[in-house]
Scaffold this motif. Structure first.
Motif, PDB file in Angstrom:
ATOM      1  N   LEU A   1     -10.065  -4.704 -22.128  1.00 62.65           N
ATOM      2  CA  LEU A   1      -9.213  -5.355 -21.050  1.00 62.65           C
ATOM      3  C   LEU A   1      -7.528  -4.725 -21.395  1.00 62.65           C
ATOM      4  CD1 LEU A   1      -9.065  -7.268 -18.929  1.00 62.65           C
ATOM      5  CD2 LEU A   1      -8.479  -9.165 -20.512  1.00 62.65           C
TER       6      LEU A   1
ATOM      7  N   TYR B   1     -17.653  -5.479 -18.475  1.00 61.30           N
ATOM      8  CA  TYR B   1     -17.300  -6.450 -19.556  1.00 61.30           C
ATOM      9  C   TYR B   1     -16.395  -6.102 -20.380  1.00 61.30           C
ATOM     10  CZ  TYR B   1     -21.714  -8.766 -17.503  1.00 61.30           C
ATOM     11  OH  TYR B   1     -22.580  -9.264 -16.900  1.00 61.30           O
TER      12      TYR B   1
ATOM     13  N   THR C   1      -4.180 -13.912 -25.433  1.00 62.78           N
ATOM     14  CA  THR C   1      -5.185 -13.571 -24.506  1.00 62.78           C
ATOM     15  C   THR C   1      -5.619 -14.981 -23.646  1.00 62.78           C
ATOM     16  OG1 THR C   1      -6.239 -11.740 -25.546  1.00 62.78           O
ATOM     17  CG2 THR C   1      -7.469 -12.857 -23.902  1.00 62.78           C
ATOM     18  N   GLU C   2      -6.057 -15.859 -24.571  1.00 63.28           N
ATOM     19  CA  GLU C   2      -6.564 -17.136 -23.815  1.00 63.28           C
ATOM     20  C   GLU C   2      -5.475 -17.764 -23.178  1.00 63.28           C
ATOM     21  OE1 GLU C   2      -9.164 -19.727 -25.802  1.00 63.28           O
ATOM     22  OE2 GLU C   2     -10.457 -18.092 -26.331  1.00 63.28           O
TER      23      GLU C   2
ATOM     24  N   MET D   1      -5.243 -15.550 -19.873  1.00 65.55           N
ATOM     25  CA  MET D   1      -6.631 -15.278 -18.950  1.00 65.55           C
ATOM     26  C   MET D   1      -7.376 -16.283 -19.087  1.00 65.55           C
ATOM     27  SD  MET D   1      -6.157 -12.123 -18.103  1.00 65.55           S
ATOM     28  CE  MET D   1      -8.004 -11.980 -17.575  1.00 65.55           C
TER      29      MET D   1
ATOM     30  N   LYS E   1     -10.395 -19.026 -20.713  1.00 67.87           N
ATOM     31  CA  LYS E   1     -11.579 -18.929 -21.873  1.00 67.87           C
ATOM     32  C   LYS E   1     -12.187 -17.495 -21.374  1.00 67.87           C
ATOM     33  CE  LYS E   1     -10.850 -22.501 -24.475  1.00 67.87           C
ATOM     34  NZ  LYS E   1     -10.710 -22.294 -25.839  1.00 67.87           N
ATOM     35  N   PRO E   2     -12.769 -16.988 -22.086  1.00 65.33           N
ATOM     36  CA  PRO E   2     -13.646 -15.720 -21.969  1.00 65.33           C
ATOM     37  C   PRO E   2     -14.686 -16.037 -20.871  1.00 65.33           C
ATOM     38  CG  PRO E   2     -13.389 -15.951 -24.269  1.00 65.33           C
ATOM     39  CD  PRO E   2     -12.827 -17.050 -23.608  1.00 65.33           C
ATOM     40  N   ASP E   3     -15.323 -15.205 -20.152  1.00 68.11           N
ATOM     41  CA  ASP E   3     -16.385 -15.626 -19.214  1.00 68.11           C
ATOM     42  C   ASP E   3     -17.571 -15.260 -19.967  1.00 68.11           C
ATOM     43  OD1 ASP E   3     -14.674 -15.312 -16.503  1.00 68.11           O
ATOM     44  OD2 ASP E   3     -14.336 -13.293 -17.143  1.00 68.11           O
TER      45      ASP E   3
ATOM     46  N   THR F   1     -17.301 -12.170 -27.375  1.00 70.34           N
ATOM     47  CA  THR F   1     -16.563 -12.675 -26.129  1.00 70.34           C
ATOM     48  C   THR F   1     -16.005 -11.660 -25.159  1.00 70.34           C
ATOM     49  OG1 THR F   1     -14.712 -13.208 -26.932  1.00 70.34           O
ATOM     50  CG2 THR F   1     -15.925 -14.849 -27.068  1.00 70.34           C
TER      51      THR F   1
ATOM     52  N   TYR G   1     -14.365 -10.610 -21.012  1.00 66.00           N
ATOM     53  CA  TYR G   1     -13.904 -10.897 -19.865  1.00 66.00           C
ATOM     54  C   TYR G   1     -14.438 -10.043 -18.722  1.00 66.00           C
ATOM     55  CZ  TYR G   1     -10.468 -14.141 -22.039  1.00 66.00           C
ATOM     56  OH  TYR G   1      -9.986 -14.916 -22.901  1.00 66.00           O
TER      57      TYR G   1
END
Length: 221
Positions: A119, A151, A159-160, A163, A165-167, A213, A215
């Protein structure tokens, strides 16, 4: 999360050992017989370590890292490994169109239904950011109904916060031994980290090597 039955999977990362962060997830694809191709842009020629204790020198490091990559991929089950010959720590300085074309050609050849990369802005290393940007741009240029999913891995401290929580959260606790073996395969760069993880696991820390995890990249058009 259950691993989906993808048509095929493409990984695009800049360095040998980048795949360690997704080795559990990728091994689950391979266990289901799903084809996986790994395009590694460089041989990590400027890797930060020569081993601890030292086991090589700067001149021999690229050849050793090439073998480490092959050894790690064997543990994961990746048979199609592409080493694309760019130079470590220079991806950010390459013409972006060059990297985009590399990715586009891979997509045209392999027709993946999902691509794993970094990412941009949340993957710490400039080569990581540049690689992720090229992958996203290559896919963005495709007709919307022909785009593979993307992905992305992200591990910046904020990050969190930025962005959310991760997808995707994949539970890979049952694959800890594999994860450690993949780390150990990269003996010049990752042995010390594997030692830390093993010590924490021995002390009962169940958060170590527990989840991978991601995104998902979403396009507006």
């Amino acid at each position: 999360m259950t691993i989906a039955d993808e048509r095929s999977v493409l990984i695009v990362y800049p360095h040998p050992d980048d795949e360690t962060s997704i080795s559990g997830t990728i091994s689950m694809y391979r266990k289901k017989g799903i084809p996986v191709s790994y395009a590694c842009l460089t041989l990590g020629q400027l890797g930060r370590s020569l081993g601890n204790p030292v086991i090589t020198n700067r001149e021999e490091l690229p050849l050793l890292r090439k073998q480490e990559l092959l050894d790690a991929c064997k543990v994961i089950g990746i048979e199609d490994v592409r080493m694309l010959g760019l130079f470590d720590k220079t991806i950010e300085f390459e013409d972006p169109e060059k990297i985009i074309k590399i990715v586009t050609d891979l997509i045209d050849e392999l027709n993946p239904s999902v691509i794993y990369t970094f990412l941009p802005g949340f993957a710490v290393h400039p080569d990581h950011h540049a690689t992720g940007r090229a992958v996203i741009e290559a896919v963005r240029r495709l007709p919307a109904d022909q785009r593979p999913k993307i992905y992305t891995r992200a591990f910046a401290h904020n990050t969190e916060e930025v962005m959310g929580k991760p997808d995707i959260v994949n539970d890979i606790r049952h694959l800890r031994d594999l994860k450690l073996a993949v780390l150990r395969a990269h003996k010049t760069q990752m042995n010390d980290l594997a030692d830390v993880y093993e010590e924490k696991l021995a002390a009962g820390d169940d958060t170590v090597l527990a989840y991978e995890t991601f995104y998902i990249i979403k396009f507006d058009e």
